[in-house]
Structure formats: structure tokens, C-alpha cells
Design a protein around this motif. Structure first.
Motif, PDB file in Angstrom:
ATOM      1  N   VAL A 110      37.958  37.274  34.956  1.00 15.98           N
ATOM      2  CA  VAL A 110      37.338  36.990  36.247  1.00 15.98           C
ATOM      3  C   VAL A 110      37.546  38.169  37.186  1.00 15.98           C
ATOM      4  O   VAL A 110      38.669  38.659  37.334  1.00 15.98           O
ATOM      5  CB  VAL A 110      37.951  35.722  36.880  1.00 15.98           C
ATOM      6  N   GLU A 111      36.466  38.608  37.809  1.00 12.12           N
ATOM      7  CA  GLU A 111      36.548  39.683  38.796  1.00 12.12           C
ATOM      8  C   GLU A 111      36.640  39.095  40.198  1.00 12.12           C
ATOM      9  O   GLU A 111      35.841  38.231  40.564  1.00 12.12           O
ATOM     10  CB  GLU A 111      35.327  40.600  38.709  1.00 12.12           C
ATOM     11  N   VAL A 112      37.624  39.549  40.970  1.00 13.10           N
ATOM     12  CA  VAL A 112      37.797  39.113  42.359  1.00 13.10           C
ATOM     13  C   VAL A 112      37.189  40.177  43.270  1.00 13.10           C
ATOM     14  O   VAL A 112      37.439  41.375  43.097  1.00 13.10           O
ATOM     15  CB  VAL A 112      39.290  38.924  42.701  1.00 13.10           C
ATOM     16  N   PHE A 113      36.376  39.752  44.234  1.00 12.00           N
ATOM     17  CA  PHE A 113      35.810  40.707  45.179  1.00 12.00           C
ATOM     18  C   PHE A 113      36.932  41.333  46.011  1.00 12.00           C
ATOM     19  O   PHE A 113      37.760  40.622  46.595  1.00 12.00           O
ATOM     20  CB  PHE A 113      34.812  40.016  46.112  1.00 12.00           C
ATOM     21  N   GLU A 114      36.938  42.650  46.082  1.00 11.90           N
ATOM     22  CA  GLU A 114      38.014  43.362  46.783  1.00 11.90           C
ATOM     23  C   GLU A 114      38.085  42.960  48.258  1.00 11.90           C
ATOM     24  O   GLU A 114      39.163  42.741  48.809  1.00 11.90           O
ATOM     25  CB  GLU A 114      37.816  44.873  46.661  1.00 11.90           C
ATOM     26  N   GLY A 115      36.916  42.870  48.909  1.00 13.96           N
ATOM     27  CA  GLY A 115      36.904  42.491  50.321  1.00 13.96           C
ATOM     28  C   GLY A 115      37.437  41.086  50.543  1.00 13.96           C
ATOM     29  O   GLY A 115      38.127  40.817  51.530  1.00 13.96           O
ATOM     30  N   GLU A 144      43.109  30.228  38.232  1.00 10.38           N
ATOM     31  CA  GLU A 144      44.248  30.608  37.386  1.00 10.38           C
ATOM     32  C   GLU A 144      43.974  31.930  36.663  1.00 10.38           C
ATOM     33  O   GLU A 144      44.848  32.810  36.615  1.00 10.38           O
ATOM     34  CB  GLU A 144      44.537  29.514  36.359  1.00 10.38           C
ATOM     35  N   THR A 145      42.771  32.080  36.129  1.00 12.25           N
ATOM     36  CA  THR A 145      42.419  33.303  35.418  1.00 12.25           C
ATOM     37  C   THR A 145      42.455  34.506  36.350  1.00 12.25           C
ATOM     38  O   THR A 145      42.870  35.604  35.954  1.00 12.25           O
ATOM     39  CB  THR A 145      41.025  33.171  34.778  1.00 12.25           C
ATOM     40  N   ALA A 146      42.044  34.297  37.603  1.00 11.55           N
ATOM     41  CA  ALA A 146      42.039  35.366  38.601  1.00 11.55           C
ATOM     42  C   ALA A 146      43.392  35.553  39.282  1.00 11.55           C
ATOM     43  O   ALA A 146      43.548  36.439  40.123  1.00 11.55           O
ATOM     44  CB  ALA A 146      40.981  35.077  39.667  1.00 11.55           C
ATOM     45  N   ARG A 147      44.365  34.711  38.924  1.00 13.04           N
ATOM     46  CA  ARG A 147      45.713  34.747  39.518  1.00 13.04           C
ATOM     47  C   ARG A 147      45.666  34.535  41.035  1.00 13.04           C
ATOM     48  O   ARG A 147      46.364  35.202  41.806  1.00 13.04           O
ATOM     49  CB  ARG A 147      46.421  36.056  39.171  1.00 13.04           C
ATOM     50  N   LEU A 148      44.848  33.570  41.443  1.00 16.72           N
ATOM     51  CA  LEU A 148      44.696  33.260  42.865  1.00 16.72           C
ATOM     52  C   LEU A 148      45.156  31.853  43.220  1.00 16.72           C
ATOM     53  O   LEU A 148      45.248  31.524  44.407  1.00 16.72           O
ATOM     54  CB  LEU A 148      43.225  33.395  43.288  1.00 16.72           C
TER      55      LEU A 148
END
Length: 243
Positions: A110-115, A144-148
Motif C-alpha cells: 500500500v502506498e501512502v500519500f506523502e502529503g 495495517e499494511t500501510a502501518r497506519l
């Protein structure tokens, strides 16, 4: 421009707001309907990304299936939530799409938006309560996959909506439930959404709504009730928004 640090809480949609999983959803829906529609409506218009934004984005999975099928004049039985993915029912088709989605997530991550991560970090450091409010039944898996997951005090998702019989977006029920669990007032709480149905839900609930334009279009988000629109959550820190 919204000062998110002055709010009582911030309620985030997930796909397309925090994570770039909206693209994965678009891909999974496209595979489903590109395969299925020709078998039941061979003369119907092909499924496109425009259908995703107009008929699916932000809605519960079964509602998205019904919307697309209705747009092509197709009707299938609803079935039940535990229908197998090969069942030719609303829930079976939804479960087939979900298999595609989870396979992609588990394979590609999963990609998390930097902003978005910058805003979450800032709010966390300031002690502003945060929740994720998503129609997806995969919200916890994605977080969970994004560690958020540990960043949010409350998660109200498709599983919650089914368990508690909450109306899905564009009804405001899911956002109102998150606000109640956080102990905050809608009028002093910010909702951040990228889908028309989600923006409408936040507006109907009496929240201040920030629309994120990831392809839906500024005009559509404002028409749905967004108080302001940004192209990236980092704009909230830089004072760049549209109204």
C-alpha cells in the motif's frame, strides 16, 4: 483555508485520501466488470473509469455493483454477504471484486500519500483526535499494511456499518458515529473526502468538508458540499485550496 489544528477532530476517508488504494479499487472494479458485463449485456457500453467515479467511488461494495448493473439495464439477485465469488449475485460479484483487490494489496503493498502522512503526523503531534471513516470492508487490512492503524483512535468501516446497521455514504451516519465515538461535535470537526458520496455525507452531517480532487473534479466536489477543495493534503499546510 481550514486550520486543521483548530478543529476538535479530523475524520479521514481512506482510499484516495490517505492511501493510493483508490487506484487499486479502480483496477479491481475494472477487471470485474470488463469480464462480467459482456456475458450478460453484450451490447452495453464498456465499463470505464468514468463509471467508477460516477457510480462506485465511496459507496459500499454492494451499492457499487447495483449502480453499475442498473446503468447497463442489468439485474441480478442480491444474494447474501457470504455468497462465493463465482455467484452471479450482487454480493457474489462484490466478493469477486474483493478477491481481486486483496490479491493486489497483498502482492504490491500500500502506498501512502506523502502529503497525507505529513498532515497525520502534524495532527498526532498536536494531540488532535483522528478517525478513519471508510465504506471499505478492507480498511483495517489496508491500514495495517500501510502501518497506519495505530495512528487513529477510531475506525468506522464497511464491517462496522454492517454490524451496527449504519446507512452508507452519502448518508452521514458513518461520520456521525465516528464523531460520537470520539466525543466531538460535527460543526467543529473536519471531514476529508475524495468521493462525491463521501463529501455529500460529510456535508449532510454538518461537518466542515475538505474535498481532495484525485480525479473527481473540483466542481463535482463543491457541488456535493465541499467547503473547500485541495489536490493534495499538503495544501492544507501551505494555504492552497479551491472553493
Amino acid at each position: 483555508m481550514t486550520n486543521v489544528l483548530a478543529s476538535q477532530a479530523v475524520l479521514f476517508d481512506l482510499d484516495g485520501v490517505l492511501t493510493d488504494t483508490a487506484a487499486v479499487h479502480r483496477r479491481a472494479w475494472s477487471v470485474l466488470f470488463t469480464e462480467f458485463l459482456p456475458t450478460v449485456a453484450p451490447d452495453a457500453a464498456p465499463y470505464t473509469d468514468a463509471d467508477y467515479f460516477a457510480l462506485v467511488d465511496g459507496k459500499a461494495r454492494s451499492a457499487g455493483v447495483r449502480s453499475v448493473l442498473a446503468s447497463r439495464g442489468v439485474s441480478v439477485p442480491d444474494g447474501s454477504a457470504d455468497d462465493p465469488p463465482d455467484a452471479q449475485t450482487v454480493h457474489g460479484l462484490g466478493n469477486r471484486k474483493n478477491v481481486r483487490f486483496t490479491d493486489i494489496i497483498r502482492g504490491d503493498g500500500v502506498e501512502v500519500f506523502e502529503g497525507s502522512l505529513r498532515v497525520v503526523d502534524l495532527l498526532g503531534a498536536a494531540g488532535i483526535p483522528m478517525a478513519v471513516v471508510s465504506s471499505s470492508r478492507n480498511a483495517v487490512l489496508v491500514l495495517e499494511t500501510a502501518r497506519l492503524l495505530d495512528r487513529f483512535q477510531v475506525v468506522v468501516d464497511g464491517v462496522t456499518a454492517e454490524r451496527d446497521q449504519l446507512a452508507g455514504k452519502p448518508a452521514p451516519d458513518m461520520f456521525l458515529t465516528a464523531a460520537k465515538e470520539l466525543g466531538v461535535e460535527p460543526a467543529r470537526t473536519v471531514v476529508i473526502e475524495d468521493a462525491v458520496s463521501g463529501v455529500e455525507a460529510g456535508h449532510r452531517g454538518g461537518f466542515w468538508v475538505v474535498g481532495v480532487d484525485r480525479g473527481t473534479g473540483v466542481a463535482a466536489l463543491i457541488e456535493a458540499g465541499a467547503n473547500e477543495v485541495v489536490t493534495d493534503l499538503a495544501n492544507l499546510l501551505e494555504g492552497d485550496s479551491s472553493r
